[in-house]
Design a protein around this motif. Sequence first.
Motif, PDB file in Angstrom:
ATOM      1  N   VAL A   1      45.075  23.438  39.016  1.00  0.00           N
ATOM      2  CA  VAL A   1      44.387  24.401  39.873  1.00  0.00           C
ATOM      3  C   VAL A   1      45.423  25.241  40.608  1.00  0.00           C
ATOM      4  O   VAL A   1      46.362  24.711  41.216  1.00  0.00           O
ATOM      5  N   ASP A   2      45.267  26.551  40.550  1.00  0.00           N
ATOM      6  CA  ASP A   2      46.165  27.477  41.232  1.00  0.00           C
ATOM      7  C   ASP A   2      45.529  27.870  42.566  1.00  0.00           C
ATOM      8  O   ASP A   2      44.457  28.475  42.581  1.00  0.00           O
ATOM      9  N   PRO A   3      46.169  27.560  43.701  1.00  0.00           N
ATOM     10  CA  PRO A   3      45.576  27.905  44.991  1.00  0.00           C
ATOM     11  C   PRO A   3      45.333  29.411  45.173  1.00  0.00           C
ATOM     12  O   PRO A   3      44.342  29.808  45.789  1.00  0.00           O
ATOM     13  N   LEU A   4      46.220  30.241  44.624  1.00  0.00           N
ATOM     14  CA  LEU A   4      46.045  31.683  44.762  1.00  0.00           C
ATOM     15  C   LEU A   4      44.840  32.175  43.951  1.00  0.00           C
ATOM     16  O   LEU A   4      44.077  33.028  44.406  1.00  0.00           O
ATOM     17  N   GLU A   5      44.668  31.620  42.756  1.00  0.00           N
ATOM     18  CA  GLU A   5      43.490  31.969  41.965  1.00  0.00           C
ATOM     19  C   GLU A   5      42.211  31.505  42.656  1.00  0.00           C
ATOM     20  O   GLU A   5      41.201  32.210  42.650  1.00  0.00           O
ATOM     21  N   LEU A   6      42.257  30.320  43.253  1.00  0.00           N
ATOM     22  CA  LEU A   6      41.098  29.813  43.982  1.00  0.00           C
ATOM     23  C   LEU A   6      40.780  30.707  45.172  1.00  0.00           C
ATOM     24  O   LEU A   6      39.615  31.003  45.451  1.00  0.00           O
ATOM     25  N   HIS A   7      41.824  31.160  45.870  1.00  0.00           N
ATOM     26  CA  HIS A   7      41.615  32.065  47.007  1.00  0.00           C
ATOM     27  C   HIS A   7      40.965  33.361  46.556  1.00  0.00           C
ATOM     28  O   HIS A   7      40.006  33.846  47.180  1.00  0.00           O
ATOM     29  N   ASP A   8      41.467  33.944  45.485  1.00  0.00           N
ATOM     30  CA  ASP A   8      40.893  35.198  44.996  1.00  0.00           C
ATOM     31  C   ASP A   8      39.452  35.009  44.537  1.00  0.00           C
ATOM     32  O   ASP A   8      38.610  35.901  44.715  1.00  0.00           O
ATOM     33  N   TRP A   9      39.160  33.846  43.966  1.00  0.00           N
ATOM     34  CA  TRP A   9      37.794  33.568  43.503  1.00  0.00           C
ATOM     35  C   TRP A   9      36.827  33.465  44.676  1.00  0.00           C
ATOM     36  O   TRP A   9      35.735  34.018  44.649  1.00  0.00           O
ATOM     37  N   VAL A  10      37.237  32.767  45.721  1.00  0.00           N
ATOM     38  CA  VAL A  10      36.380  32.626  46.904  1.00  0.00           C
ATOM     39  C   VAL A  10      36.265  33.957  47.656  1.00  0.00           C
ATOM     40  O   VAL A  10      35.208  34.298  48.191  1.00  0.00           O
TER      41      VAL A  10
END
Length: 231
Positions: free
Chosen positions: A87-96
């Motif tokens: 899991v990439d935290p930056l990708e998760l941030h952009d998704w949320v």
Amino acid sequence: MTDAQVALTAALGASFLTAMGSWGVVWFQERLRGKASDRDALHAAVLELLTRSLAVATRAQAMGETMRLRSGLSEGLDVAVRLRKPVDPLELHDWVAQDLQPLHAALSQLWTRCDQEGVRLANDVVGKCMDLVGTSTASRPARNGWQRVVAWAVGERWTSEMREEHQRAMEALALARKRFTDYAREALGQAVVDVFAQVERPDGDGRRALSSQNSQGGRTGSRRDTAPPTT
């Protein structure tokens, strides 16, 4: 005063009255147009807040399920052998942020357009939404080393208390959205309705009675269709 002066004065007076009347009409139309524009902007901000708060809640629940499914020893092995990427935290941030950023933008709009009660209710919706995000992504606390080892091997699991807290957070968000909706409908001049209203499903006896009525209605309709015309 001569007749020419009287005629000139009357003409100037009439022109002045006409100009003032035209200015008044234009001013009134612009005022109505400005009120309509403000009401449309408020309506758009209300819809955005309600829509995005529900979308953020849905994403929060999806994140919680992902935390429980993609955890434990099996997940670590899948990542190690490159069956799936970590899991990439930056990708998760952009998704949320796809829903979280518009939610905050709608809240900022409401801060500049609502009265104190509207601002309070809008803040409550966003606050309850963030509470749900917190309970959806909560981790089970480990009290000792053995529990940490179990969590590492088995993965994230919710306790009954965590499930109850999550359910309370969902209900709190639903009630906050309802309170804000009631306020917004009244502020926009719409009738206040029960947004939780649903069509009640009939019980077993009700379904049998409804089926009997439908069958009787069908037979009655058939007799009516085949009956000869009266003279």
